[in-house]
Design an enzyme around this catalytic site. Structure first.
Site, mmCIF file in Angstrom:
data_model
loop_
_atom_site.group_PDB
_atom_site.id
_atom_site.type_symbol
_atom_site.label_atom_id
_atom_site.label_comp_id
_atom_site.label_asym_id
_atom_site.label_seq_id
_atom_site.Cartn_x
_atom_site.Cartn_y
_atom_site.Cartn_z
ATOM 1 N N HIS A 54 0.814 -1.226 0.000
ATOM 2 C CA HIS A 54 0.000 0.000 0.000
ATOM 3 C C HIS A 54 0.847 1.275 0.000
ATOM 4 O O HIS A 54 0.509 2.260 0.654
ATOM 5 C CB HIS A 54 -0.961 -0.007 1.178
ATOM 6 C CG HIS A 54 -1.998 -1.087 1.124
ATOM 7 N ND1 HIS A 54 -2.455 -1.616 -0.067
ATOM 8 C CD2 HIS A 54 -2.664 -1.752 2.123
ATOM 9 C CE1 HIS A 54 -3.359 -2.552 0.196
ATOM 10 N NE2 HIS A 54 -3.503 -2.654 1.497
ATOM 11 N N HIS A 70 -9.595 1.558 0.975
ATOM 12 C CA HIS A 70 -9.434 0.410 1.870
ATOM 13 C C HIS A 70 -10.482 0.425 2.991
ATOM 14 O O HIS A 70 -10.138 0.370 4.171
ATOM 15 C CB HIS A 70 -8.029 0.410 2.462
ATOM 16 C CG HIS A 70 -7.529 -0.934 2.888
ATOM 17 N ND1 HIS A 70 -7.977 -1.573 4.023
ATOM 18 C CD2 HIS A 70 -6.628 -1.764 2.317
ATOM 19 C CE1 HIS A 70 -7.355 -2.724 4.153
ATOM 20 N NE2 HIS A 70 -6.530 -2.873 3.119
ATOM 21 N N GLU A 84 -11.276 -4.091 -2.613
ATOM 22 C CA GLU A 84 -10.407 -3.040 -3.129
ATOM 23 C C GLU A 84 -10.268 -3.181 -4.647
ATOM 24 O O GLU A 84 -9.631 -4.114 -5.124
ATOM 25 C CB GLU A 84 -9.037 -3.127 -2.467
ATOM 26 C CG GLU A 84 -9.082 -3.088 -0.952
ATOM 27 C CD GLU A 84 -7.889 -3.806 -0.337
ATOM 28 O OE1 GLU A 84 -6.746 -3.354 -0.591
ATOM 29 O OE2 GLU A 84 -8.089 -4.808 0.381
#
Length: 348
Positions: free
Chosen positions: A106, A177, A312
């Site tokens: 991420h 998220h 996601e």
């Protein structure tokens, strides 16, 4: 449509974090802060009209700063994992910040979900902007990102529009998220999930893709609605390794720039249903495997394994380390180009 603003808290360096409340007048209300673009709440009516917050989060700024497991954040510069935090672009190798064992997850330890974004109310939408410098977390090129939240006026839907430009070639994979729980509390394992995808991405022991594989005859076949609990305890090697679901699905619909269905989530208990539509080629389903009771939500309830799930929308993990083809579309952005992506959550 109404959008209001208030002070949410102050960071240790004195910067003020603001919270914005979007209400479409049709029963859908979203609250978000400019730290990480975090969605702190999303209120949706059930079949009887009773409203509940359907995303996990905290009720204070300190928790979001100190211990947030990506609740509600904008993810970037690259969503999901990059193997060993390395990739090569235009003949030059790059080493990223490692924050997930041997990998980058991420965007690194100071990914976009930890940053203070500039926020601006523009008509009926909320615009977040962020300037990411060349070398940020090891990524090349200055990236200027714009993420817009808007609620539809005539239906219960939340739209996210992503844009980005750069001054040197880089890789980009922006996503969101949120941990969803359509009941509003307790476990999501009885929720019914549909993912219109014939293939999912197998991973190794550190969750790096090895190949796309058929879902047929596996616990990963969600082409028809199925309760998440149905196969989550099976001894399938991929389930055991991830302690549940934490995988990427390659959507069957062609990538043509338009929105198409990526997932449908239904909660029999409340009657709530959410459809996720996206321009992205894939979606990550994470079943909240590492919620361990150490985090506490606004209601005072500890979040435990399976109390929330993530959907996601994205390009596949580790795409920069795969040859570009139909299975692995490029995540490279070059000067003069505009990165665009859209995801819409529709509630019924």
């Amino acid at each position: 449509m109404a959008i209001t603003e208030r002070e949410y808290g102050r960071l240790a360096d004195g910067r003020i974090v603001h919270e914005y409340r979007l209400d479409n007048g049709q029963g859908l209300t979203l609250t978000a802060i400019n730290l990480g673009g975090i969605v702190t709440g999303l209120w949706v009516p059930d079949a009887q009209g009773a409203s509940a917050n359907v995303v996990l989060g905290f009720d204070n700024l300190d928790d979001y700063v100190q211990r947030n497991p990506h609740f509600g954040v904008i993810v970037g510069r690259y969503g999901n994992r990059i193997a060993r935090g390395r990739f090569e672009l235009e003949g030059k190798p790059y080493q990223l910040d490692l924050n997930d064992g041997p990998n980058t997850l991420h965007g690194g330890s100071r990914g976009f979900g930890t940053r203070c974004w500039e926020a601006q109310i523009e008509g009926d939408s909320l615009l977040f902007t962020l300037d990411s410098a060349d070398g940020d977390q090891g990524f090349p090129g200055r990236l200027q990102a714009r993420v817009r939240y808007s609620l539809a006026a005539n239906e219960r839907s939340w739209r996210i529009d992503y844009e980005a430009t750069c001054d040197a070639a880089t890789v980009v994979n922006l996503t969101h998220h949120d941990y969803f729980n359509l009941t509003g509390q307790g476990s999501v394992l009885r929720h019914r999930l549909t993912i219109p995808a014939s293939r999912y991405t197998e991973v190794d022991a550190v969750r790096i893709p090895t190949d796309h594989a058929s879902v047929a005859g596996t616990p990963f076949d969600f082409r028809a609605p199925k309760a998440i609990v149905t196969h989550i305890r099976e001894a399938h090697p991929q389930i055991v390794m991830a302690k549940g679901y934490d995988h990427n699905w390659v959507l069957d619909a062609p990538v043509d720039g338009g929105l198409r269905l990526a997932a449908c989530l239904e909660d029999p208990a409340s009657g709530r249903r959410m459809e996720v539509h996206t321009t992205e080629p894939a979606i990550q389903f994470y079943s909240g495997n590492f919620l361990d009771g150490s985090l506490v939500g606004p209601s005072g309830q500890a979040y435990r394994q399976g109390d929330g799930l993530c959907l996601e929308t994205q390009h596949s993990p580790d795409s920069p380390n795969h040859a570009v083809d139909d299975d692995w579309p490029s995540t490279v952005l070059r000067p003069g180009e505009v990165y665009r992506s859209t995801t819409v959550h529709r509630f019924y």
